[in-house]
Design a protein around this motif. Structure first.
Motif, PDB file in Angstrom:
ATOM      1  N   ASP A 171       0.853  -1.189   0.000  1.00  0.00           N
ATOM      2  CA  ASP A 171       0.000   0.000   0.000  1.00  0.00           C
ATOM      3  C   ASP A 171       0.891   1.242   0.000  1.00  0.00           C
ATOM      4  OD1 ASP A 171      -2.798   1.256   0.547  1.00  0.00           O
ATOM      5  OD2 ASP A 171      -1.465   2.160   2.038  1.00  0.00           O
ATOM      6  N   LYS A 230       0.505   4.248   1.134  1.00  0.00           N
ATOM      7  CA  LYS A 230       0.567   5.068   2.345  1.00  0.00           C
ATOM      8  C   LYS A 230       1.116   4.304   3.542  1.00  0.00           C
ATOM      9  CE  LYS A 230      -3.206   8.167   0.951  1.00  0.00           C
ATOM     10  NZ  LYS A 230      -4.566   8.691   1.307  1.00  0.00           N
ATOM     11  N   SER A 231       0.515   3.136   3.796  1.00  0.00           N
ATOM     12  CA  SER A 231       0.904   2.396   5.002  1.00  0.00           C
ATOM     13  C   SER A 231       2.143   1.533   4.812  1.00  0.00           C
ATOM     14  CB  SER A 231      -0.259   1.510   5.458  1.00  0.00           C
ATOM     15  OG  SER A 231      -0.487   0.461   4.514  1.00  0.00           O
ATOM     16  N   ALA A 288       2.111  -1.380   3.965  1.00  0.00           N
ATOM     17  CA  ALA A 288       1.752  -2.748   4.338  1.00  0.00           C
ATOM     18  C   ALA A 288       1.569  -3.596   3.083  1.00  0.00           C
ATOM     19  CB  ALA A 288       0.462  -2.747   5.152  1.00  0.00           C
TER      20      ALA A 288
END
Length: 623
Positions: free
Chosen positions: A568, A570-571, A573
């Motif tokens: 992802d 942004k994260s 992850a």
């Protein structure tokens, strides 16, 4: 004899126990089977075949086994026998349901009549016969057949002989996968009233509509098609046969029809023939489309005082072809305007044959038409050609919209931390299963036997299913490209055989884990090169649309295969685990291949990479 059986009984039981445990071992290693599973089902048989043919246990084998036929042992034996006796057509609905196949339902005719107004909102795959044949009132189809997988509806003798009756189709069959609708003798001999198709078949994967004898002999009835087949993909398109024939004062409007669609075709045959004061408008038709094909045959022939307008027709499209045969032939006082016609970004073609020939008092105008237009046997008077568009437009950004962002990329993008646009890897095919080899081996599969195949799957002439079958067979029988080895497979056993024949028995099958990250910008996580990242050979298998699960498997030399975590943005992850294949030698690819359009290169100059999409597979030699 009994004593011999008693002596053999322990041996037979041990064999049976061994067979069951093999199926059970499939669950422990590959998934999908337990010791209690019937050892004679197609799934259990596939587990045994896998264990026999494959020398290592691939983590992707569970994925392959999930595609196995769901038939029970008894059903498999029954349908195999029917196939050998050429009797499957008699049991097709049962066969399709039990084997998880893609089949259209048989919609038989009905003599039932309906005299009241009806509001349809939830019914799918229904035969609508003899509806709306009464004075006044209205029938409404709102958000009908939306988000369906396979949608089949038949409208026969609908609004026939009606007076002042309105029909509205709003949000009809939107976001569906394979859609097949037939409108036969719809609105025939009706007086007044209107038909409106609004947001019809938008974002459909394989749209097909047939309008036969639609609004024939109608008087003052209005038809409107707005945002029809928007963002559609492939499909046979729309067929209008004998539409508005012998009509009187009937205005028809096609507005924003087929816009932003991919390879959609429309056929207008005998449209408006012998009509009086017809008024047809094609506005924004086929605009921004990818290779749209439209055929107008005997359109407006022998008509009187008709007005046809083609405004911004096929504007900003990518290539495309239109054919006008015997258009406005032998008509009287017909006015036709082509404004901004065919201003495609890549050159398309227009053919006008017998255009306006034998007509009297006609006025036909071409404004801003294209270089590739051909006019044969057209009327020598009454035809005006203005602003011949000799230069073709090539706006790379616009052309690139037909190559989905991220679909093709360079090998250098597969590095940890790189930001990359992920294409839509979602599987858009109908959900199907493989057939057991015992059944698929008994079914015809060749263009030379297409009549037999159509009989098996109840495919009518010129139907969507006929087109689907023909397209798949044609692609399967296409000659391989240079260095390509190919085979179409309809059973998991056949796929295993092909992969091991190319790569050997020590193989691994992989696929992209999910569709997470599709149509988004993502970050590349950890990357691993298969076979040490060396140039190798692999087998890729891509789905083909067909009644049963069919894969087009092929092997090309000089590739590198990678698996990569997808993160992802942004994260950071992990959201997916993707499989990518990079073709190192592209010298045999066509110059117009989408990869070269999007990456702005040419054959043999660059390597090209792409992801393995959902439910597609990549086979490689085990590390």
């Amino acid at each position: 004899m009994l004593n011999q059986f008693v002596l053999l009984l322990p041996f037979l039981l041990s064999c049976l126990f061994h067979v069951v445990m093999v199926a059970g071992r499939g669950r422990l290693v590959n998934g999908g089977f337990t010791p209690e599973t019937n050892p004679f089902t197609p799934k259990a048989s596939l587990v045994r075949y896998w264990n026999k043919q494959i020398q290592n246990q691939s983590p992707g084998s569970a994925f392959l086994l999930s595609k196995a036929s769901p038939l029970t042992a008894v059903a498999s034996a029954t349908f195999a026998k029917l196939a050998s006796q050429n009797s499957l057509p008699d049991r097709l609905p049962d066969f399709c349901s039990a084997a998880n196949l893609f089949c259209f339902p048989d919609l038989g005719p009905t003599l039932e009549k309906h005299s009241d107004d009806v509001k349809f909102s939830v019914y799918d795959q229904r035969n609508f016969t003899n509806y709306g044949s009464h004075p006044g009132g209205a029938d409404s189809f709102e958000k009908y057949s939306q988000d369906g997988n396979v949608v089949t509806d038949s409208f026969r003798r609908y609004s026939r002989d009606a007076a002042g009756h309105d029909d509205t189709f709003t949000g009809y069959a939107d976001n569906s996968n394979v859609v097949d609708e037939s409108f036969n003798t719809y609105g025939t001999s009706a007086t007044g009233g209107s038909d409106e198709f609004k947001s019809y078949q938008s974002e459909v994967n394989n749209p097909t509509s047939r309008f036969t004898a639609y609004s024939d002999n109608g008087n003052g009835r209005t038809q409107t098609f707005k945002t029809y087949a928007h963002d559609g993909n492939a499909g046979s398109g729309q067929s209008f046969t004998s539409y508005g024939k012998n009509g009187n004062g009937a205005p028809n409007e096609f507005a924003s029809y087929g816009v932003s669609s991919n390879v959609i075709g429309s056929d207008f045959s005998n449209y408006g023939e012998n009509a009086n004061s017809a008024n047809d408008t094609f506005k924004g038709y086929g605009g921004d489309g990818n290779v749209p094909r439209n055929n107008f045959k005997n359109y407006g022939a022998s008509g009187n005082a008709a007005v046809d307008t083609f405004l911004n027709y096929r504007d900003k499209a990518n290539a495309g072809d239109d054919t006008f045969s015997s258009y406005a032939k032998k008509s009287n006082s017909q006015k036709v305007d082509f404004v901004n016609y065919g201003k495609s970004f890549n050159p398309g073609s227009e053919t006008f044959t017998g255009y306006g020939k034998g007509a009297e008092g006609n006025k036909i105008g071409f404004k801003t038409y294209t270089k590739n237009s051909t006019f044969k046997s057209y009327a020598k008077t009454g035809v005006e050609f203005a602003k011949y568009n000799q230069s073709r437009l090539r706006d790379g950004k616009t052309v690139n919209r037909w190559v989905e962002p991220g679909k093709f990329f360079r090998e250098s993008m597969l590095k940890e931390g790189t930001l990359i646009w992920m294409p839509d890897v979602k599987d858009k095919m109908p959900k199907r299963s493989f057939l057991p080899r015992s059944i698929v081996s008994k079914l015809p599969f060749s263009t030379s036997k297409i009549a037999e195949i159509k009989r098996v799957f109840h495919a009518r002439d010129n139907s969507t299913m006929e087109g689907i079958i023909t397209n798949a067979l044609t692609e399967c029988e296409r000659s391989p490209t240079i260095g390509e080895t190919k085979r179409c497979v309809g059973s998991a056993e056949d796929m295993i055989d092909f992969a091991t024949s190319v790569l050997g028995r020590s193989v691994v099958v992989r696929t992209t884990e999910s569709v997470a990250g599709s149509k988004e910008k993502v970050m590349i996580g950890k990357v691993k090169g298969i076979n040490g990242g060396k140039v190798t050979k692999a087998v890729s298998c891509h789905q083909s649309l067909y009644p049963y699960l069919l894969y087009y498997c092929h092997s090309v030399p000089k590739v590198r295969v990678y698996e990569s975590d997808i993160l992802d943005l942004k994260s950071k992850a992990k959201i997916n685990h993707g499989i990518a294949i990079c073709h190192i030698d592209t010298s045999a690819w066509g110059a117009n291949h989408g990869a070269f359009v999007s990456l702005r290169s040419s054959p043999g100059q660059i390597e090209v990479c792409h992801w393995i999409f959902e439910n597609d597979m990549n086979w490689a030699i085990a590390d």
